[in-house]
Design a protein around this motif. Structure first.
Motif, PDB file in Angstrom:
ATOM      1  N   VAL A 100       0.834  -1.190   0.000  1.00  0.00           N
ATOM      2  CA  VAL A 100       0.000   0.000   0.000  1.00  0.00           C
ATOM      3  C   VAL A 100       0.870   1.242   0.000  1.00  0.00           C
ATOM      4  O   VAL A 100       1.729   1.409   0.876  1.00  0.00           O
ATOM      5  N   ARG A 101       0.647   2.053  -1.021  1.00  0.00           N
ATOM      6  CA  ARG A 101       1.436   3.290  -1.070  1.00  0.00           C
ATOM      7  C   ARG A 101       0.795   4.306  -0.134  1.00  0.00           C
ATOM      8  O   ARG A 101      -0.361   4.666  -0.311  1.00  0.00           O
ATOM      9  N   PRO A 102       1.527   4.744   0.875  1.00  0.00           N
ATOM     10  CA  PRO A 102       0.913   5.720   1.772  1.00  0.00           C
ATOM     11  C   PRO A 102       0.737   7.052   1.067  1.00  0.00           C
ATOM     12  O   PRO A 102       1.431   7.340   0.093  1.00  0.00           O
ATOM     13  N   TRP A 103      -0.194   7.823   1.579  1.00  0.00           N
ATOM     14  CA  TRP A 103      -0.482   9.126   0.979  1.00  0.00           C
ATOM     15  C   TRP A 103       0.787   9.985   0.912  1.00  0.00           C
ATOM     16  O   TRP A 103       0.979  10.749  -0.031  1.00  0.00           O
ATOM     17  N   THR A 104       1.659   9.757   1.886  1.00  0.00           N
ATOM     18  CA  THR A 104       2.881  10.575   1.901  1.00  0.00           C
ATOM     19  C   THR A 104       3.701  10.374   0.619  1.00  0.00           C
ATOM     20  O   THR A 104       4.423  11.257   0.195  1.00  0.00           O
ATOM     21  N   ASP A 105       3.542   9.168  -0.007  1.00  0.00           N
ATOM     22  CA  ASP A 105       4.190   8.928  -1.300  1.00  0.00           C
ATOM     23  C   ASP A 105       3.758   9.952  -2.337  1.00  0.00           C
ATOM     24  O   ASP A 105       4.453  10.229  -3.288  1.00  0.00           O
ATOM     25  N   PHE A 106       2.533  10.404  -2.144  1.00  0.00           N
ATOM     26  CA  PHE A 106       1.968  11.317  -3.128  1.00  0.00           C
ATOM     27  C   PHE A 106       2.166  12.774  -2.748  1.00  0.00           C
ATOM     28  O   PHE A 106       1.767  13.653  -3.466  1.00  0.00           O
ATOM     29  N   GLN A 107       2.715  12.969  -1.610  1.00  0.00           N
ATOM     30  CA  GLN A 107       2.991  14.358  -1.241  1.00  0.00           C
ATOM     31  C   GLN A 107       4.078  14.837  -2.190  1.00  0.00           C
ATOM     32  O   GLN A 107       4.585  14.091  -2.995  1.00  0.00           O
ATOM     33  N   GLY A 108       4.456  16.047  -2.127  1.00  0.00           N
ATOM     34  CA  GLY A 108       5.342  16.552  -3.166  1.00  0.00           C
ATOM     35  C   GLY A 108       4.481  17.013  -4.322  1.00  0.00           C
ATOM     36  O   GLY A 108       3.288  17.270  -4.140  1.00  0.00           O
ATOM     37  N   VAL A 109       5.038  17.047  -5.504  1.00  0.00           N
ATOM     38  CA  VAL A 109       4.321  17.648  -6.638  1.00  0.00           C
ATOM     39  C   VAL A 109       2.989  16.947  -6.884  1.00  0.00           C
ATOM     40  O   VAL A 109       1.944  17.578  -6.994  1.00  0.00           O
ATOM     41  N   GLN A 110       3.025  15.604  -6.944  1.00  0.00           N
ATOM     42  CA  GLN A 110       1.810  14.865  -7.251  1.00  0.00           C
ATOM     43  C   GLN A 110       0.706  15.116  -6.220  1.00  0.00           C
ATOM     44  O   GLN A 110      -0.425  15.411  -6.558  1.00  0.00           O
ATOM     45  N   GLY A 111       1.078  14.988  -4.974  1.00  0.00           N
ATOM     46  CA  GLY A 111       0.118  15.197  -3.891  1.00  0.00           C
ATOM     47  C   GLY A 111      -0.458  16.591  -3.912  1.00  0.00           C
ATOM     48  O   GLY A 111      -1.661  16.785  -3.761  1.00  0.00           O
TER      49      GLY A 111
END
Ligand code: KG4
Ligand code: ZN
Length: 427
Positions: A100-111
């Motif tokens: 499971v990719r945590p939401w923090t993976d998406f933080q940064g530009v994508q998030g």
């Protein structure tokens, strides 16, 4: 190809996935026909409905007597992700990631981009960040979404959800006019007699009858729509709903009125009784000579009739037989006008096919009457399945497919330009 479609224009949250193939490009069809005869027929695409999930908010809005736009938007926000999961599961393409990719993976530009896309849908963003990262990118080719007409706050929920998914999954988006969806829903019926034919003959006259619209559309070829008549005031579905409210039948009124009108037949059998209960209502604009409609006068006529009957009988509530009689006569009056204008339009434009679409197209009596009149005039009639007459996302996916095979680049190039348009018109 697989198309995932999202529909949130009113009080139904709907997501569907279809698999579609076949049918030559509209361009080729046009060229072929141009040299010989005028465009006559069009091959039907092959479509498999992989999933069709519709979640209705009727109960929620019923206590307000109609749809409340911001309430609808909030419900869509709450429902979209569970419905997406259901739709993917039913289509057998829901795969969850073991890691499971945590939401923090998406933080940064994508998030941050996702947060920007869903900045006004905070409830949806909250669920999105928890649930969507667990889902593997599904095997779909494109996302279709209703961009109008409808209630703008409701439309925005679907549009922003589509934008967020398209961004994360790297899929193109095709915006769809809800009314075009109602037209092409008629292509989805395989049980219908005429529909077993592979070809559809043009020109087509489409009668669109929903809660917000009453329109006659001339279709010389797919993707080319001309509104040749429309209501000058209330939509016919709206009139059904308002009359139902006057008769204390609840919301939405269409199905209740048609049910009662059917009851009238069995309850009031003798001619004697029928005369006793006879009620005559006007057929507004039936002889107006044009293709426009008006239903507000008919609605008012019902209101006066109810008042008159209550006064004459010195009662506060009408008896059941009288209510059923009014329902039946109202339905007959509305359908008389719809059928008469549709056949006039078909004759005027030498139509080979009549199509109906929209919630009121599920009305049994309207379907019967159109069957009779089109048979009498040797015009093909294509009826959508009843369950696809009212709002759904299959029809949105179908409209997207026609665009994919009909125009070069149907996907929107600059997604930031995709906006909800409550008054979007067919053209
Ligand atoms: O197309 P639709 O589901 O939503 C809109 O785009 O508006 O249409 C809803 C309308 C409502 O006004 C409802 O009362 C009407 O369709 N309706 C019917 C029937 N079922 C739904 N009207 C007459 N007879 C029916 N059986
Ligand atoms: Zn609709």
């Amino acid at each position: 190809m697989r198309i995932l479609a999202i529909e949130t224009s009113c009080d139904e949250t709907a997501i569907s996935i279809i698999y579609a193939k076949g049918a030559p490009s509209l361009d080729r069809e046009k060229r072929k026909n141009a040299s010989h005869k005028p465009s006559i027929k069009y091959r039907r695409p092959q479509v498999k409905i992989l999933s069709n999930i519709v979640s209705s908010q009727i109960k929620l809005h019923a206590k307000w007597g109609g749809v409340v736009p911001n309430l609808a938007r909030r419900e869509h926000e709450k429902n979209l992700i569970p419905i997406l999961k259901k739709a993917l599961k039913e289509a057998k393409i829901l795969k969850t990631s073991s890691k499971v990719r945590p939401w923090t993976d998406f933080q940064g530009v994508q998030g941050r981009t996702l947060e920007k896309i869903l900045e006004r849908e905070t409830e949806l963003l909250n669920q999105f960040s928890k649930e969507i990262p667990k889902i593997k990118i599904p095997k779909i080719d494109v996302i279709a979404v209703t961009s109008g007409p409808g209630l703008e706050p409701a439309l925005w929920a679907g549009i922003n959800f589509a934008k967020a998914l398209a961004y994360l999954w790297n899929k193109p988006i095709i915006p769809i006019n809800h009314m075009e969806g109602h037209i092409v829903a008629s292509l989805l019926n395989e049980k219908n007699k005429n529909q077993n034919e592979k070809f559809i003959k043009f020109p087509i006259i489409a009668l669109l009858v929903s809660g917000g619209h009453t329109e006659l559309v001339l279709i010389k070829k797919w993707l080319d729509y001309k509104i040749i008549g429309e209501t000058r005031d209330d939509a016919v579905g709206e009139a059904f709903d308002k009359v139902a409210r006057m008769l204390d039948l609840g919301y939405p009124g269409g199905p209740k009125i048609s049910e009662l009108a059917r009851k009238f037949k069995s309850e009031i059998r003798s001619a004697d009784q029928r005369t006793k209960y006879e009620i005559n209502l006007p057929r507004p604009m039936i002889n107006s000579g044009d293709l426009d409609f008006s239903f507000s006068g008919l609605k008012t006529a019902v209101l006066y009739k109810i008042k008159e009957l209550k006064k004459a009988k010195e009662i506060r509530f009408l008896d059941e037989a009288t209510i059923a009689t009014i329902a039946k006569e109202f339905q007959e009056a509305a359908i008389d006008v719809l059928v008469s204008k549709t056949i006039n339009a078909a004759k005027k434009y030498k139509a080979k096919t009549i199509i109906i679409g929209g919630g009121v197209a599920s009305n049994t009596r309207l379907r019967e009457r159109l069957k009779e009149i089109s048979a009498l005039n040797s015009i093909d009639l294509i009826l959508p399945p009843k369950e696809l007459s009212t709002d759904n996302a299959v029809m949105i996916a179908m409209a997207a497919y026609l665009r994919i095979i009909g125009v070069k680049n149907p996907a929107i190039k600059d997604v930031s330009k995709l906006k909800a348009d409550g008054n979007l018109r067919l053209k």
